[in-house]
Design an enzyme around this catalytic site. Structure first.
Site, PDB file in Angstrom:
ATOM      1  N   CYS A 138       0.786  -1.203   0.054  1.00  0.00           N
ATOM      2  CA  CYS A 138      -0.098  -0.120  -0.195  1.00  0.00           C
ATOM      3  C   CYS A 138       0.951   1.095  -0.520  1.00  0.00           C
ATOM      4  O   CYS A 138       2.038   1.303  -0.672  1.00  0.00           O
ATOM      5  CB  CYS A 138      -1.335   0.308   1.314  1.00  0.00           C
ATOM      6  SG  CYS A 138      -0.321   0.049   3.001  1.00  0.00           S
ATOM      7  N   MET A 139       0.746   2.391   0.759  1.00  0.00           N
ATOM      8  CA  MET A 139       1.390   3.391   0.570  1.00  0.00           C
ATOM      9  C   MET A 139       2.559   3.403   0.939  1.00  0.00           C
ATOM     10  O   MET A 139       3.808   3.623   0.980  1.00  0.00           O
ATOM     11  CB  MET A 139       0.148   5.143   1.136  1.00  0.00           C
ATOM     12  CG  MET A 139      -0.431   5.476   0.481  1.00  0.00           C
ATOM     13  SD  MET A 139       0.308   6.046  -1.198  1.00  0.00           S
ATOM     14  CE  MET A 139       1.426   7.041  -0.209  1.00  0.00           C
TER      15      MET A 139
END
Length: 502
Positions: free
Chosen positions: A29-30
């Site tokens: 993810c981020m």
């Protein structure tokens, strides 16, 4: 040995998570590398946390290694490559016990283990159908975040050039680049929804594309002409979910010889008609209600709303419920170009940073915990709060509560200015802290917007620090924690001397 630092990081991580044969899935993810594991006992948490590139670890439905924004996108492909190269047909090695127990609870490692234990207990409570659904929603929207960030920054650059009167010939090009993705975001949502829920991604995207097709303006539904984009991401989500169900039904009942023709046709046709004559109108009404509620809430009760939102966001993250906000952020961005909620929620991170600095100064003899805080603070200032949450405040208990107090104060500050008419938001979701500055967009000019957001961060830092410094510890906690778990001759000779926080 490879000179690529990202490959070196991946190579350092791989043996500490049990090697290639212990990996069942890889995603990111981020900020986190997310891996599925065959045998959790093969993971060496202590050694992973000791790696310079690793900001923390979180044991959830997948094992998550926090590497930070930017770094994770570079390390993940290298990690995938090493796993593929290293896989063998042999069964993975038998589990072995961890060789490094942590008997002393007041070291940084001890607190990290306590945080991991709390996370594990929370994980068991989080495995409800509703929370699992929220995770699936996050899997739909999180892959869109890099494009939202890039387009948001480009839009901000175009707005700045417009305000300054510079390069007028370039501004329309920047507007086209920034707006292209947002105009088609429904298609990407449909694609990812079908992929996540077991359908054919391109069919989900095809159904969602109906929403943004200009020709829908010729169609009447519920006595009103449709507008291209009506329903936005919520309509795309609903349309793609329906498409998945139709496709699964077709796979079960359509004869195999006809499947290649009938299944895709019905998968697009049936949900397409339902979307045009129902979902677009209903999702449009829901999207408008969300936007009106969010803006109205901050316009009329901004101070109180900001206090509640900023104060409760860290517990929402701990419970996994913050994932429910991702579609709301995306809907607001799709409607107005920015989400007014994110800058307020970002204040929770400011409270967390202030609390961590207070812990640093309240425990001058605990060199282990202070070293952890020093290494995690730069990421915390940039909005990556997991190392401070799970390595410092949450396992300590009271500092987690006082960090929430700091977040509430910062949220109330930002909410007050919304109530006074200075409304602003973020053009993308994902970053917070200082990393959110390039994504801010407001109604009163960039200078005022930046000043209010910076003021909110400052209030969050100061209140989080003060609340933790004065109320974050009992006398017994200080007695237990303010010791050096691994004294050196220098530390024994000068027990009151502590390194400066730089």
């Amino acid at each position: 040995m490879s000179t690529d630092p990202n490959r070196a990081t991946a190579a350092a991580i791989l043996p500490l998570v049990g090697g290639p044969d212990n990996i069942t899935s890889i995603a990111h993810c981020m900020t986190r590398l997310r891996i599925g594991l065959r045998d959790r006992s093969l993971v060496d948490d202590e050694a992973l946390r000791a790696l310079p590139a690793v900001l923390g670890v979180v044991d959830d439905d997948t094992y998550q290694i926090v590497l930070g924004p930017g770094a994770v996108a570079r390390v993940t492909p290298q990690f995938e490559s090493l796993v593929e190269e290293g896989r063998s047909p042999a069964a993975p090695a038998a589990p072995h016990p961890h060789p490094h127990p942590h008997p002393h609870p007041v070291t940084a490692d001890g607190l990290a283990d306590r945080g991991a234990a709390l996370k594990e207990a929370q994980k068991a409570r989080n495995s409800t159908p509703f929370k699992l659904f929220l995770r699936r929603l996050a899997n739909i929207f999180v892959p869109l975040i890099p494009a939202l960030i890039g387009c948001g920054i480009i839009a901000g650059l175009g707005g700045m050039l417009t305000n300054l009167g510079w390069l007028p010939a370039v501004v329309p090009a920047l507007a086209a680049i920034a707006s292209g993705f947002l105009s088609l975001i429904a298609v990407f949502v449909g694609h990812n929804t079908a992929k996540e829920f077991g359908g054919t991604p391109v069919l989900g995207g095809a159904v969602a594309a109906i929403i943004v097709f200009p020709g829908v303006a010729k169609i009447d539904a519920f006595g009103h002409s449709l507008s291209p984009g009506q329903g936005g991401v919520l309509g795309a989500l609903a349309a793609a979910l329906l498409a998945v169900q139709v496709e699964k039904w077709c796979r079960r009942w359509v004869p195999e010889v006809l499947d290649v023709l009938v299944t895709p046709t019905l998968t697009v046709l049936i949900p397409g008609l339902v979307t045009l004559f129902g979902l677009m109108f209903l999702a449009g009404e829901a999207s408008a209600a969300i936007g009106a509620f969010a803006n109205g809430l901050l316009d009329t009760g901004g101070t109180f709303a900001g206090l509640v939102l900023g104060g409760l966001f860290l517990p929402l993250v701990m419970l996994g419920l913050h994932q429910a906000l991702i579609p709301l952020h995306t809907t607001l961005i799709d409607q107005t170009g920015h989400t007014v909620l994110l800058p307020i929620l970002a204040m929770a991170g400011a409270g967390q940073v202030g609390a961590a600095i207070a812990v640093y100064y309240r425990l001058p003899r605990n060199r282990s915990l202070r070293a952890t805080i020093k290494s995690a603070l730069p990421a915390g200032f940039l909005g990556v709060g997991e190392p401070l949450i799970y390595g410092v405040s949450l396992p300590l208990g009271r500092p987690f509560v006082t960090a929430c107090v700091g977040g509430a104060a910062g949220g109330a500050f930002v909410g007050l200015f919304h109530q006074l008419g200075l409304s602003f938001g973020s053009t993308a979701i994902g970053p917070s802290g200082w990393a959110l500055f390039p994504l801010l967009d407001g109604t009163s000019g960039m200078g005022a917007t930046v000043a209010v957001y910076a003021g909110g961060l400052t209030v969050g830092y100061l209140v989080g620090f003060a609340a933790t410094y004065f109320f974050g510890f009992t006398s017994q906690m200080l007695a237990d924690l303010n010791t050096d778990p691994d004294p050196t001759p220098d530390a024994v000779a000068e027990p009151d001397k502590a390194p400066a926080l730089t």
